[in-house]
Design an enzyme around this catalytic site. Sequence first.
Site, short mmCIF file in Angstrom:
data_model
loop_
_atom_site.label_atom_id
_atom_site.label_comp_id
_atom_site.label_asym_id
_atom_site.label_seq_id
_atom_site.Cartn_x
_atom_site.Cartn_y
_atom_site.Cartn_z
CB VAL A 91 31.10 47.98 -4.69
CG1 VAL A 91 32.17 46.89 -4.60
CG2 VAL A 91 30.53 48.26 -3.31
CD GLU A 186 4.79 43.75 -17.21
OE1 GLU A 186 3.98 43.15 -16.52
OE2 GLU A 186 5.88 44.16 -16.78
#
Lengths: 432, 432
Positions: A91, A186
């Site tokens: 888009v 992480e």
Amino acid sequence: MMDPMTAIRRARAGQREIVIVGGGFGGLTAAKTLAADRTVHVTVVDRRNHHLFQPLLYQVATAGLNPADIAVPIRSQFSGHPNVAVHLGEVTRVDLRERQVTVRDERRDVALAYDYLILACGARHSYFGRGDWEEYAPGLKTLEQAVEIRRRILSAFEAAENEFDPEVQRALLTFVVVGGGPTGVELAGAIADISRTVLVRDFRRIDPASARVVLVEAGPRILAAFPEGLAQHATADLRQLGVEVHAGTPVDRVDADGVSFGGERLAARSVFWAAGVQAEGVARTLGVDLDRAGRVKVAPDLSIPGHPEAFVIGDLAHAEQDGEVLPGLAPVAIQAGRAAARNILASIHGRPRTPFRYFDKGMMATIGKHKAITALGRARLTGYLAWIAWLFVHILYLIGFRNRVAVLAEWSWSYLFSRRGARLITGREWRT
Amino acid sequence: MMDPMTAIRRARAGQREIVIVGGGFGGLTAAKTLAADRTVHVTVVDRRNHHLFQPLLYQVATAGLNPADIAVPIRSQFSGHPNVAVHLGEVTRVDLRERQVTVRDERRDVALAYDYLILACGARHSYFGRGDWEEYAPGLKTLEQAVEIRRRILSAFEAAENEFDPEVQRALLTFVVVGGGPTGVELAGAIADISRTVLVRDFRRIDPASARVVLVEAGPRILAAFPEGLAQHATADLRQLGVEVHAGTPVDRVDADGVSFGGERLAARSVFWAAGVQAEGVARTLGVDLDRAGRVKVAPDLSIPGHPEAFVIGDLAHAEQDGEVLPGLAPVAIQAGRAAARNILASIHGRPRTPFRYFDKGMMATIGKHKAITALGRARLTGYLAWIAWLFVHILYLIGFRNRVAVLAEWSWSYLFSRRGARLITGREWRT
């Protein structure tokens, strides 16, 4: 060639057409909520054919999971719903006045008309005006980036094994992660973990366990969104894993040879970016109020002020609750997706809308192989127990039954044997 | 920078250094055979960090398996063998006189010295002098190519769904496979299969089952290496699946819009190449006799005539048995790898060498989801029974316990639910 101004309308007569931009957590939840109502037709537009379980992307980057383990084709989620169509394309423009979005694919631009719109196209990494750093420090938002990071990590160990200059070898075995949010924590923990367990027996000239893993955070502490006690716990856990944690040190420079931060120069051939985010650029085509991060300021019902037929959710939305902006987390996007869809159905069926209220189910982050921190309301969990909670929640939320099974199998394997199933270096080029 | 002429010797004093070029079926088997003998040191050189189970590559190309399901890191195969080293890089030159190979990696050239050499670097696709066709018709030899073919197949269905011109839509839904050997047959069958089962419920504007799959073979019939009766059976099975089989029709032209063959022009946006193969170019640096396909003519013990310390095996070797050249199949490479390794150990330990003799265990190929053809000695199997045999053999030969489990799980899943776990379109570019 179609005239791009002749908008396509996919709904049948009598149906309302709802266009959802983005197949992430927010968009997919909205589409699923709407799919059951046959008075609407839904078109989900996404650049990619898959929904991505982003919280586990760092596991793909560190060879713990396969790309397909954390991604499902968006189409496959709506096989049983003929009133949902999926349109692959980007888009590029939203026209709120004409109620249509412009979608670009490989071949052309087309315009899709809507009665209701949900914008859920998310955010990308922000290099704070230094877009040229991306080349040297890839971010971690897409599968392609995760595979690129995996390639860089594994290739660095290979190059170090072949290297004779000890200084270059050192730089090859130094990994810097910029940004101390959950993704950075992480990722750094997982790099330290594989260098100390998985790779340790497989090289002859280098000791993979000697790899330096450095986590750099500009703010005063890592995991700013978590309670301070938990963040301290996480810092200690990271240090025990062998990660050097530097907080309060913004990065001044990233180049092919390393990074500079806090007046220091660190030679490192692998730098990864988990710092700022900015909303996708399509928000700028709306002509409405954006915040500094480029997010759309929304009304309490998640619609754009003055445009009750257009909603914005997820990382693209600036939604306030109790005076604070809601964070860019998967649970916020999921709940907002459901709320926006319900508000659209309310309007269609002549019921009043409900203001969105985020219910905080807590936050979690893993550190290395089997430690984590969890904040659930006032409860705090650390260590092994928090990791079990993390495991449970992530398996539960993985969209698509097959992926849950695959991920559980991969994790059991790597947990039992300290091996990683996805240690592949695949190149960028397919030509011979 | 090292002088490339100063060759590195990895073996310790008293050990013989054996350099193996290529970590495919032949090279890996040779290295495993040698690893148990601690009087030798083995260096395996490969451009890639993984051994690839090539017979299942077409399943990655058609979204049935993940790349990691059919690949294992070469290093991980020798974790317990400190006398085996793995060197990531491309061998650009072999100097038989100096007994050294030149290896190029991202950073430099180095030379590795050897006492014994096994060349097992295989073959690549041949476009019969039309290298410019590769762009339009990727081959299927590497994981990167398999992922590229997967991207093209899935993207073609997506583009057709968005297309309004029926002629273009037709070309997008036409898939041409050039080459009627086992790879071409398996690829064509799998494309027909996913279009008729997996994808069929997921599109709204197109009917994936209407996709045309065309298999083009220049020779008089497909599966030339198989007995004629089995090949006829396979042709009938393919036609039942909806594959159009054209034999005796060489391809005259491949371009962005389609292919020409037998005086016909076929508009097709997806063309895949499974026709000829040619030996890797490094053979040309040897300065010895090559055959027309660029393969090295070897003595009965698999060594290069005049160079008893240098062996050539697998797709790179031209080895004759009973007046015929041995085919480029995995079992030939595996058996030759073992034989070359044993001949080296024989020479080291003062025993006589044994001429290589290939023991033919049979040939098989799958057609679509659960049919196959199998030739085992004089026995012939077709249909479901042959498919069960195929399944059993492929699971058995998959190197690495984990992959066997993962592949079996993927296959059970896709068999039970007619779904494919790896329907990912991933791009070539990781940058945002």
